[in-house]
Enzyme design. Structure first.
Site, PDB file in Angstrom:
ATOM      1  N   GLY A 108      65.049 108.926  15.911  1.00  0.00           N
ATOM      2  CA  GLY A 108      65.520 108.611  17.250  1.00  0.00           C
ATOM      3  C   GLY A 108      67.016 108.339  17.273  1.00  0.00           C
ATOM      4  CG  ASP A 110      66.513 104.181  19.365  1.00  0.00           C
ATOM      5  OD1 ASP A 110      66.213 105.223  18.737  1.00  0.00           O
ATOM      6  OD2 ASP A 110      65.658 103.356  19.745  1.00  0.00           O
ATOM      7  CB  THR A 185      42.612  79.917  24.435  1.00  0.00           C
ATOM      8  OG1 THR A 185      41.253  79.498  24.275  1.00  0.00           O
ATOM      9  CG2 THR A 185      42.668  81.439  24.363  1.00  0.00           C
TER      10      THR A 185
END
Length: 266
Positions: A108, A110, A185
């Site tokens: 890529g 980037d 949680t």
């Protein structure tokens, strides 16, 4: 002045450079249906807040991993800034970095820009960790060549997948939890995501360093540079990241623009 545009999968980053000085930077979510006119209305108003106008821009560079977004970004530059435009990967523009990977065309833009900039600024060998839509680990050797790396799901993708796949799990924010052993949680999810990702970072960096050191022992220890929006969050949680450079990609684009123009100058 130079307008640098980094079009990623999640956000499009814009920055204006006056020589090596960053005058302003802004981000907007990636949307392939956004028009040049919409970009212009948003961007020129933000530039004006920093005392900048389109007339001050005499050059622009675009690096993109989203081909569908390029048309509007190029139209933005040509219609509203009317300046010299360089698009990484088009018309034989140089990325400024050699590679030792099997298929250079698959890397890529980037990742190559980050590798180019990191070696120019920090030297090598090094690992660039980019916390984006995916988290990438890119290896640059002592000569500044891109040597490959690893790609892991980005932390936001991991969190979204967990929320979408488990009916009873809520959507939670990414942050460092107060303790590793969660009592609710939400605490458990934040601990698993955050500290699990720290473990991924430390584990991959250790394995990359070991493999690279075994292959090229003369080059010495590898630096680790982090970039991307979530880099500061993990910087304080592990000592394997030596430095955070949030503007690495944009600075790399500015360097590449100057390198290409200098090469073409008579």
């Amino acid at each position: 002045m130079l307008l640098a545009i980094n079009s990623g999968n999640t956000n499009v980053g814009f920055a204006v450079f006056d020589g090596n000085t960053l005058r302003g930077k802004w981000r907007i979510s990636t949307n392939v249906h956004r028009t040049a006119d919409e970009y212009a209305v948003w961007l020129t108003q933000l530039m004006a807040l920093d005392g900048l106008t389109p007339a001050m821009i005499d050059g622009a560079i675009i690096g993109s991993v989203v081909p569908e977004a390029l048309f509007s970004l190029k139209a933005l530059v040509r219609r509203y800034f009317r300046c010299d435009l360089l698009v990484i990967g088009e018309n034989g523009e140089r990325l400024g970095i050699e590679t030792t990977v099997d298929r250079p065309e698959e890397a890529g833009a980037d990742r190559l820009v980050n590798s180019f900039a990191a070696h120019r600024i920090y030297g090598g060998p090094l690992i660039v960790v980019d916390f984006g839509t995916a988290t990438t680990f890119d290896v640059v050797d002592g000569q500044g060549r891109y040597a490959g790396g690893a790609i892991a799901p980005g932390i936001n993708l991991s969190l979204e997948a967990l929320y979408m796949a488990a009916a009873k799990l809520p959507s939670v924010a990414i942050q460092e939890p107060p303790r590793i052993i969660g009592k609710t949680t939400v605490d458990c999810m934040q601990s698993g995501i955050f500290w699990g990702y720290v473990g991924l970072i430390e584990g991959l960096i250790a394995r990359i360093r070991a493999e690279y050191g075994a292959e090229t022992p003369a080059e010495g220890p590898m630096k680790v540079i982090a970039t991307g929006g979530l880099a500061p969050l993990f910087y304080g949680a592990t000592d394997v990241i030596e430095r955070v450079d949030e503007d690495l990609t944009l600075r790399g684009l500015a360097m590449l623009y100057r390198a290409n123009r200098d090469q073409k100058a008579p």
